[in-house]
Write a protein that holds these residues in place. Structure first.
Motif, PDB file in Angstrom:
ATOM      1  N   THR A 154       5.640 -26.666  -2.329  1.00  0.00           N
ATOM      2  CA  THR A 154       5.458 -25.704  -1.243  1.00  0.00           C
ATOM      3  C   THR A 154       4.166 -24.909  -1.422  1.00  0.00           C
ATOM      4  OG1 THR A 154       7.857 -25.496  -1.025  1.00  0.00           O
ATOM      5  CG2 THR A 154       6.524 -23.770  -0.027  1.00  0.00           C
ATOM      6  N   LEU A 155       3.865 -24.542  -2.646  1.00  0.00           N
ATOM      7  CA  LEU A 155       2.628 -23.802  -2.917  1.00  0.00           C
ATOM      8  C   LEU A 155       1.403 -24.664  -2.672  1.00  0.00           C
ATOM      9  CD1 LEU A 155       3.752 -21.901  -6.134  1.00  0.00           C
ATOM     10  CD2 LEU A 155       3.088 -20.840  -3.969  1.00  0.00           C
ATOM     11  N   ILE A 156       1.465 -25.941  -3.038  1.00  0.00           N
ATOM     12  CA  ILE A 156       0.335 -26.846  -2.796  1.00  0.00           C
ATOM     13  C   ILE A 156       0.107 -27.001  -1.297  1.00  0.00           C
ATOM     14  CG2 ILE A 156      -0.485 -29.216  -3.024  1.00  0.00           C
ATOM     15  CD1 ILE A 156       0.975 -29.337  -5.723  1.00  0.00           C
ATOM     16  N   ARG A 157       1.189 -27.142  -0.549  1.00  0.00           N
ATOM     17  CA  ARG A 157       1.060 -27.286   0.908  1.00  0.00           C
ATOM     18  C   ARG A 157       0.466 -26.020   1.530  1.00  0.00           C
ATOM     19  NH1 ARG A 157       5.907 -28.586   1.616  1.00  0.00           N
ATOM     20  NH2 ARG A 157       5.578 -30.807   1.261  1.00  0.00           N
ATOM     21  N   ALA A 158       0.892 -24.873   1.047  1.00  0.00           N
ATOM     22  CA  ALA A 158       0.347 -23.617   1.562  1.00  0.00           C
ATOM     23  C   ALA A 158      -1.123 -23.464   1.176  1.00  0.00           C
ATOM     24  CB  ALA A 158       1.154 -22.434   1.029  1.00  0.00           C
ATOM     25  N   LEU A 159      -1.491 -23.942   0.006  1.00  0.00           N
ATOM     26  CA  LEU A 159      -2.894 -23.906  -0.413  1.00  0.00           C
ATOM     27  C   LEU A 159      -3.742 -24.775   0.494  1.00  0.00           C
ATOM     28  CD1 LEU A 159      -4.952 -22.946  -2.561  1.00  0.00           C
ATOM     29  CD2 LEU A 159      -4.327 -24.948  -3.918  1.00  0.00           C
ATOM     30  N   ARG A 160      -3.217 -25.942   0.842  1.00  0.00           N
ATOM     31  CA  ARG A 160      -3.927 -26.802   1.790  1.00  0.00           C
ATOM     32  C   ARG A 160      -4.100 -26.110   3.138  1.00  0.00           C
ATOM     33  NH1 ARG A 160      -0.480 -31.356   4.482  1.00  0.00           N
ATOM     34  NH2 ARG A 160       0.347 -29.394   5.295  1.00  0.00           N
ATOM     35  N   ASP A 161      -3.035 -25.515   3.626  1.00  0.00           N
ATOM     36  CA  ASP A 161      -3.073 -24.886   4.940  1.00  0.00           C
ATOM     37  C   ASP A 161      -3.948 -23.630   4.973  1.00  0.00           C
ATOM     38  OD1 ASP A 161      -1.380 -26.874   5.751  1.00  0.00           O
ATOM     39  OD2 ASP A 161       0.432 -25.639   5.688  1.00  0.00           O
ATOM     40  N   SER A 162      -4.231 -23.062   3.797  1.00  0.00           N
ATOM     41  CA  SER A 162      -5.097 -21.876   3.756  1.00  0.00           C
ATOM     42  C   SER A 162      -6.534 -22.205   4.134  1.00  0.00           C
ATOM     43  CB  SER A 162      -5.067 -21.256   2.357  1.00  0.00           C
ATOM     44  OG  SER A 162      -5.804 -22.051   1.429  1.00  0.00           O
ATOM     45  N   GLY A 163      -6.918 -23.476   3.967  1.00  0.00           N
ATOM     46  CA  GLY A 163      -8.261 -23.904   4.336  1.00  0.00           C
ATOM     47  C   GLY A 163      -9.335 -23.608   3.317  1.00  0.00           C
ATOM     48  N   VAL A 164      -8.990 -23.091   2.140  1.00  0.00           N
ATOM     49  CA  VAL A 164     -10.010 -22.798   1.129  1.00  0.00           C
ATOM     50  C   VAL A 164     -10.644 -24.094   0.647  1.00  0.00           C
ATOM     51  CG1 VAL A 164      -8.961 -20.632   0.387  1.00  0.00           C
ATOM     52  CG2 VAL A 164      -8.308 -22.773  -0.735  1.00  0.00           C
ATOM     53  N   THR A 165     -11.909 -24.004   0.229  1.00  0.00           N
ATOM     54  CA  THR A 165     -12.643 -25.187  -0.208  1.00  0.00           C
ATOM     55  C   THR A 165     -13.345 -24.910  -1.536  1.00  0.00           C
ATOM     56  OG1 THR A 165     -14.612 -24.512   1.032  1.00  0.00           O
ATOM     57  CG2 THR A 165     -13.041 -25.938   2.165  1.00  0.00           C
ATOM     58  N   LEU A 169      -1.286 -32.728  -5.007  1.00  0.00           N
ATOM     59  CA  LEU A 169      -2.713 -32.441  -4.899  1.00  0.00           C
ATOM     60  C   LEU A 169      -3.468 -33.502  -4.112  1.00  0.00           C
ATOM     61  CD1 LEU A 169      -3.582 -31.050  -8.461  1.00  0.00           C
ATOM     62  CD2 LEU A 169      -3.402 -29.776  -6.315  1.00  0.00           C
ATOM     63  N   GLY A 170      -2.846 -34.667  -3.937  1.00  0.00           N
ATOM     64  CA  GLY A 170      -3.477 -35.695  -3.112  1.00  0.00           C
ATOM     65  C   GLY A 170      -3.764 -35.211  -1.701  1.00  0.00           C
ATOM     66  N   MET A 171      -2.954 -34.295  -1.192  1.00  0.00           N
ATOM     67  CA  MET A 171      -3.183 -33.742   0.144  1.00  0.00           C
ATOM     68  C   MET A 171      -4.492 -32.966   0.187  1.00  0.00           C
ATOM     69  SD  MET A 171       0.596 -32.479   1.403  1.00  0.00           S
ATOM     70  CE  MET A 171       0.722 -31.212   0.137  1.00  0.00           C
ATOM     71  N   GLN A 174      -7.394 -35.362   0.307  1.00  0.00           N
ATOM     72  CA  GLN A 174      -7.575 -35.907   1.653  1.00  0.00           C
ATOM     73  C   GLN A 174      -8.370 -34.968   2.548  1.00  0.00           C
ATOM     74  OE1 GLN A 174      -3.636 -36.872   3.142  1.00  0.00           O
ATOM     75  NE2 GLN A 174      -3.881 -39.014   2.548  1.00  0.00           N
ATOM     76  N   THR A 175      -8.142 -33.683   2.407  1.00  0.00           N
ATOM     77  CA  THR A 175      -8.824 -32.696   3.239  1.00  0.00           C
ATOM     78  C   THR A 175     -10.137 -32.224   2.612  1.00  0.00           C
ATOM     79  OG1 THR A 175      -7.443 -30.978   2.207  1.00  0.00           O
ATOM     80  CG2 THR A 175      -6.712 -31.861   4.326  1.00  0.00           C
ATOM     81  N   ARG A 176     -10.507 -32.816   1.484  1.00  0.00           N
ATOM     82  CA  ARG A 176     -11.765 -32.539   0.787  1.00  0.00           C
ATOM     83  C   ARG A 176     -11.911 -31.070   0.394  1.00  0.00           C
ATOM     84  NH1 ARG A 176     -14.514 -37.374   1.574  1.00  0.00           N
ATOM     85  NH2 ARG A 176     -15.647 -36.759  -0.301  1.00  0.00           N
TER      86      ARG A 176
END
Length: 237
Positions: A35-46, A62-64, A67-69
């Motif tokens: 859930t935390l990894i998914r929220a990190l992805r959705d935060s948009g940080v790079t 972390l594969g997600m 994918q979003t680089r």
């Protein structure tokens, strides 16, 4: 100090930003803070530097973020079955610091203990030793390895009390404790949450002093990375 947050997004909202280092617990897809990894992805940080044993699967863990680089550098010990991780590595699109698994665990543990570096025989005489100090002790050569810390650590535990004392379950007690102690701010995703005093102190694997935030996820997704069956005398085992 209130440690329990309503959800993963809220727990991350005021601390994640671009170009930070994040340590993530788990081994493959076992014991990952999904859930935390998914929220990190959705935060948009790079521009993230991620420390983890590996990077999960193409579409999970972390594969997600690959994918979003959103990850610029992986510090890991294993590429595994993540084809996107492998592709980015071979094409020079991702900076990767491959580290022997035991060395990676000790780098995190030592970082959490305030030890800046340590000597190990692992990697001596290989490319791992390039540009690193070598010293001899008792007739054996040892390699100096720098320890690791992270701005944020994301870990997964089976049970916690509201003070952040954690109990890990079986294989999930792998890199999670080491990542937790290495983080300046550690967020634990837990399946079961109980009141302070309900945990047997002898069963606690990690003290709540290392945990600043807690997210309750009572119904985690538990994928199997690879299901393997062996046929023996007409019986699947």
């Amino acid at each position: 100090m209130r440690k329990v947050y309503a959800d993963a997004e809220t727990a991350l909202a005021d601390i994640v930003k671009d170009d930070i280092t994040i340590a993530v617990g788990g081994f493959g897809i076992c014991g990952i803070p999904e859930t935390l990894i998914r929220a990190l992805r959705d935060s948009g940080v790079t521009g993230l530097t991620c420390i983890s044993n590996n990077a999960g699967m193409n579409d999970y863990g972390l594969g997600m973020l690959l994918q979003t680089r959103q990850i610029k550098k992986m510090i890991a010990s294993y590429v595994g079955d993540n084809q996107e991780f492998e592709r980015q590595l071979l094409n020079g699109e991702l900076e990767v610091e491959l580290t022997p698994q035991g060395t990676l665990a000790e780098k995190l543990r030592a970082g959490g203990a305030g030890i800046p570096a340590f000597y190990t025989r692992t990697g001596v005489g290989t490319i791992i030793a390039e540009n690193k100090e070598i010293r001899e002790f008792d007739g054996e050569q040892y390699l100096l390895e720098r320890s690791l810390t992270a701005d944020i650590a994301l870990v997964k535990a089976y049970k916690a009390d509201r003070a952040g004392n954690l109990i890990f379950r079986k294989t999930a007690r792998n890199f999670n404790p080491d990542c937790a102690v290495a983080g300046k701010i550690t967020i634990a995703e837990v399946e079961k949450l109980v009141e302070v005093g309900e945990l047997d102190p002898d069963e606690v694997h990690l003290s709540g002093v290392y945990v600043q935030r807690i997210v309750h996820n009572p119904n985690p997704e538990k994928r199997i990375e690879q299901m393997m069956l062996k046929h023996i005398a007409g019986v699947f085992a």
